[in-house]
Design a protein around this motif. Structure first.
Motif, PDB file in Angstrom:
ATOM      1  N   GLU A  80       0.846  -1.192   0.000  1.00  0.00           N
ATOM      2  CA  GLU A  80       0.000   0.000   0.000  1.00  0.00           C
ATOM      3  C   GLU A  80       0.876   1.234   0.000  1.00  0.00           C
ATOM      4  O   GLU A  80       1.830   1.329   0.772  1.00  0.00           O
ATOM      5  CB  GLU A  80      -0.922   0.005   1.214  1.00  0.00           C
ATOM      6  CG  GLU A  80      -1.951  -1.103   1.182  1.00  0.00           C
ATOM      7  CD  GLU A  80      -2.900  -1.055   2.361  1.00  0.00           C
ATOM      8  OE1 GLU A  80      -2.926  -0.028   3.087  1.00  0.00           O
ATOM      9  OE2 GLU A  80      -3.620  -2.045   2.563  1.00  0.00           O
ATOM     10  N   THR A  82       0.764   5.733  -0.727  1.00  0.00           N
ATOM     11  CA  THR A  82       0.044   6.956  -1.092  1.00  0.00           C
ATOM     12  C   THR A  82       0.592   7.442  -2.429  1.00  0.00           C
ATOM     13  O   THR A  82       1.694   7.064  -2.837  1.00  0.00           O
ATOM     14  CB  THR A  82       0.233   8.057  -0.030  1.00  0.00           C
ATOM     15  OG1 THR A  82       1.615   8.418  -0.004  1.00  0.00           O
ATOM     16  CG2 THR A  82      -0.231   7.598   1.351  1.00  0.00           C
ATOM     17  N   TYR A  99      -4.476  11.346 -10.513  1.00  0.00           N
ATOM     18  CA  TYR A  99      -5.251  11.788  -9.356  1.00  0.00           C
ATOM     19  C   TYR A  99      -6.755  11.803  -9.627  1.00  0.00           C
ATOM     20  O   TYR A  99      -7.549  11.822  -8.702  1.00  0.00           O
ATOM     21  CB  TYR A  99      -4.814  13.196  -8.939  1.00  0.00           C
ATOM     22  CG  TYR A  99      -3.405  13.252  -8.390  1.00  0.00           C
ATOM     23  CD1 TYR A  99      -3.155  13.063  -7.043  1.00  0.00           C
ATOM     24  CD2 TYR A  99      -2.325  13.485  -9.234  1.00  0.00           C
ATOM     25  CE1 TYR A  99      -1.875  13.114  -6.536  1.00  0.00           C
ATOM     26  CE2 TYR A  99      -1.033  13.539  -8.738  1.00  0.00           C
ATOM     27  CZ  TYR A  99      -0.811  13.347  -7.395  1.00  0.00           C
ATOM     28  OH  TYR A  99       0.467  13.391  -6.905  1.00  0.00           O
ATOM     29  N   ASP A 126      -7.265   3.894  -5.111  1.00  0.00           N
ATOM     30  CA  ASP A 126      -8.386   4.581  -4.458  1.00  0.00           C
ATOM     31  C   ASP A 126      -8.116   6.057  -4.703  1.00  0.00           C
ATOM     32  O   ASP A 126      -7.412   6.715  -3.933  1.00  0.00           O
ATOM     33  CB  ASP A 126      -8.423   4.250  -2.973  1.00  0.00           C
ATOM     34  CG  ASP A 126      -9.596   4.913  -2.256  1.00  0.00           C
ATOM     35  OD1 ASP A 126     -10.240   5.816  -2.847  1.00  0.00           O
ATOM     36  OD2 ASP A 126      -9.865   4.524  -1.109  1.00  0.00           O
ATOM     37  N   ALA A 128      -9.963   8.710  -4.589  1.00  0.00           N
ATOM     38  CA  ALA A 128     -10.475   9.657  -3.588  1.00  0.00           C
ATOM     39  C   ALA A 128      -9.527   9.776  -2.402  1.00  0.00           C
ATOM     40  O   ALA A 128      -9.308  10.872  -1.878  1.00  0.00           O
ATOM     41  CB  ALA A 128     -11.865   9.227  -3.126  1.00  0.00           C
ATOM     42  N   ALA A 129      -8.934   8.660  -1.981  1.00  0.00           N
ATOM     43  CA  ALA A 129      -8.017   8.663  -0.839  1.00  0.00           C
ATOM     44  C   ALA A 129      -6.572   8.928  -1.269  1.00  0.00           C
ATOM     45  O   ALA A 129      -5.692   9.036  -0.414  1.00  0.00           O
ATOM     46  CB  ALA A 129      -8.094   7.330  -0.108  1.00  0.00           C
ATOM     47  N   ARG A 130      -6.344   9.007  -2.573  1.00  0.00           N
ATOM     48  CA  ARG A 130      -5.003   9.200  -3.122  1.00  0.00           C
ATOM     49  C   ARG A 130      -4.036   8.123  -2.643  1.00  0.00           C
ATOM     50  O   ARG A 130      -2.934   8.396  -2.182  1.00  0.00           O
ATOM     51  CB  ARG A 130      -4.476  10.594  -2.815  1.00  0.00           C
ATOM     52  CG  ARG A 130      -5.285  11.661  -3.530  1.00  0.00           C
ATOM     53  CD  ARG A 130      -4.662  13.009  -3.408  1.00  0.00           C
ATOM     54  NE  ARG A 130      -5.391  13.929  -4.275  1.00  0.00           N
ATOM     55  CZ  ARG A 130      -4.909  15.056  -4.719  1.00  0.00           C
ATOM     56  NH1 ARG A 130      -3.706  15.433  -4.375  1.00  0.00           N
ATOM     57  NH2 ARG A 130      -5.616  15.827  -5.504  1.00  0.00           N
ATOM     58  N   GLN A 131      -4.505   6.885  -2.767  1.00  0.00           N
ATOM     59  CA  GLN A 131      -3.698   5.731  -2.389  1.00  0.00           C
ATOM     60  C   GLN A 131      -3.819   4.671  -3.475  1.00  0.00           C
ATOM     61  O   GLN A 131      -4.806   4.631  -4.211  1.00  0.00           O
ATOM     62  CB  GLN A 131      -4.184   5.127  -1.065  1.00  0.00           C
ATOM     63  CG  GLN A 131      -3.982   6.032   0.115  1.00  0.00           C
ATOM     64  CD  GLN A 131      -4.461   5.360   1.400  1.00  0.00           C
ATOM     65  OE1 GLN A 131      -5.224   4.412   1.397  1.00  0.00           O
ATOM     66  NE2 GLN A 131      -3.994   5.885   2.524  1.00  0.00           N
TER      67      GLN A 131
END
Length: 137
Positions: A80, A82, A99, A126, A128-131
């Motif tokens: 995982e 960012t 993004y 993801d 929205a979570a920038r991950q």
């Protein structure tokens, strides 16, 4: 015999003109017929062996390969990260589409950035979570 003007720029006065001295514009290096200059070749075009990592803010494959090396060294089943961590690894800001659109992270080998496929991972972003989670496939 009509007058011959010594100055080429006087040709628009309806008289016969003498050609300019020296090589014709078509024979001068860097000049096209008609006297227009050729644009200078880009540095990469002059030397095709040169790899320029920064091309007008565009991230090139070699920079994304840094991410592949990182994933390979990590070796976990799920990694995982960012988007900021990915940015630090590749050494350049991700494009805006990374993004905004999960399709940027698609596992399509035609995408320059999809280097994670080369080391056996799939990307699950993801946005929205920038991950993003890289999963060994």
């Amino acid at each position: 015999m009509p007058d011959v003007l010594p100055n080429w720029s006087d040709c628009n006065q309806g008289r016969r003109c003498a050609p300019p001295r020296g090589p014709s514009p078509a024979r001068r290096p860097g000049v096209r017929p008609g006297g227009r200059s050729r644009p200078a070749a880009a540095p990469a075009a002059r030397d095709k062996r040169r790899i320029d990592l920064h091309t007008d803010g565009v991230v090139v494959r070699e920079q994304y390969e840094r991410l592949a090396r990182h994933l390979q060294q990590d070796g976990r089943e799920h990694v995982e990260m960012t988007f900021a961590q990915v940015t630090r690894i590749i050494g350049e800001e991700l494009p805006a589409s990374a993004y905004k659109h999960s399709a940027w992270w698609a596992s399509d080998p035609k995408h320059t950035q999809a280097v994670w496929l080369d080391v056996g991972y799939l990307a699950r972003p993801d946005v929205a979570a920038r991950q993003v989670t890289f999963i060994r496939g």
